[in-house]
Design a protein around this motif. Structure first.
Motif, mmCIF file in Angstrom:
data_model
loop_
_atom_site.group_PDB
_atom_site.id
_atom_site.type_symbol
_atom_site.label_atom_id
_atom_site.label_comp_id
_atom_site.label_asym_id
_atom_site.label_seq_id
_atom_site.Cartn_x
_atom_site.Cartn_y
_atom_site.Cartn_z
ATOM 1 N N TYR A 8 0.862 -1.176 0.000
ATOM 2 C CA TYR A 8 0.000 0.000 0.000
ATOM 3 C C TYR A 8 0.901 1.230 0.000
ATOM 4 O O TYR A 8 1.760 1.378 0.857
ATOM 5 C CB TYR A 8 -0.889 -0.013 1.249
ATOM 6 N N VAL A 9 0.720 2.135 -0.985
ATOM 7 C CA VAL A 9 1.549 3.328 -1.099
ATOM 8 C C VAL A 9 0.823 4.545 -0.532
ATOM 9 O O VAL A 9 1.409 5.343 0.183
ATOM 10 C CB VAL A 9 1.962 3.569 -2.570
ATOM 11 N N GLY A 10 -0.453 4.706 -0.851
ATOM 12 C CA GLY A 10 -1.216 5.847 -0.350
ATOM 13 C C GLY A 10 -2.611 5.857 -0.937
ATOM 14 O O GLY A 10 -2.932 5.083 -1.839
ATOM 15 N N SER A 11 -3.467 6.753 -0.422
ATOM 16 C CA SER A 11 -4.823 6.856 -0.951
ATOM 17 C C SER A 11 -5.297 8.302 -0.945
ATOM 18 O O SER A 11 -4.806 9.130 -0.175
ATOM 19 C CB SER A 11 -5.791 5.962 -0.173
ATOM 20 N N TRP A 12 -6.230 8.572 -1.832
ATOM 21 C CA TRP A 12 -6.831 9.899 -1.982
ATOM 22 C C TRP A 12 -8.324 9.715 -2.109
ATOM 23 O O TRP A 12 -8.793 8.768 -2.745
ATOM 24 C CB TRP A 12 -6.293 10.576 -3.243
ATOM 25 N N PHE A 21 -9.186 6.529 -4.213
ATOM 26 C CA PHE A 21 -8.135 6.040 -5.102
ATOM 27 C C PHE A 21 -6.986 5.544 -4.238
ATOM 28 O O PHE A 21 -6.508 6.271 -3.375
ATOM 29 C CB PHE A 21 -7.645 7.170 -6.017
ATOM 30 N N GLN A 22 -6.578 4.311 -4.472
ATOM 31 C CA GLN A 22 -5.470 3.747 -3.712
ATOM 32 C C GLN A 22 -4.342 3.397 -4.661
ATOM 33 O O GLN A 22 -4.567 2.760 -5.689
ATOM 34 C CB GLN A 22 -5.909 2.513 -2.941
ATOM 35 N N LEU A 23 -3.155 3.802 -4.291
ATOM 36 C CA LEU A 23 -1.978 3.448 -5.069
ATOM 37 C C LEU A 23 -1.320 2.267 -4.375
ATOM 38 O O LEU A 23 -0.940 2.341 -3.211
ATOM 39 C CB LEU A 23 -1.016 4.637 -5.154
ATOM 40 N N MET A 24 -1.237 1.167 -5.116
ATOM 41 C CA MET A 24 -0.653 -0.061 -4.598
ATOM 42 C C MET A 24 0.525 -0.418 -5.500
ATOM 43 O O MET A 24 0.578 -0.006 -6.658
ATOM 44 C CB MET A 24 -1.681 -1.196 -4.624
ATOM 45 N N GLU A 25 1.437 -1.222 -4.974
ATOM 46 C CA GLU A 25 2.630 -1.583 -5.730
ATOM 47 C C GLU A 25 2.937 -3.062 -5.530
ATOM 48 O O GLU A 25 2.847 -3.568 -4.404
ATOM 49 C CB GLU A 25 3.801 -0.737 -5.240
#
Length: 64
Positions: A8-12, A21-25
């Motif tokens: 999990y990188v971050g969410s907006w 919106f979630q940024l995953m890697e």
């Protein structure tokens, strides 16, 4: 409830709270499928693969 290897990188969140919106890697796209299967009864997902802009620039000859 996220599988090992999915970061999990971050969410907006939209100002009107309609979407998050979630940024995953991760290296293995199957990890996204595993994660989505655990939550699909509660939320709707749209997966959009992205790459860092620096990598894209380098791939096309910029940022040397």
């Amino acid at each position: 409830m996220q599988p090992e290897g999915l970061k999990y990188v971050g969410s907006w969140i939209e100002a009107n709270f309609d979407r998050c919106f979630q940024l995953m890697e991760c290296e293995d796209p199957k990890l996204f499928q595993e994660w989505i299967m655990k939550w699909r009864d509660l939320v709707e997902f749209e997966v959009v693969p992205v790459v860092p802009s620096k990598e894209t620039s380098q791939a096309f000859g910029g940022g040397k």
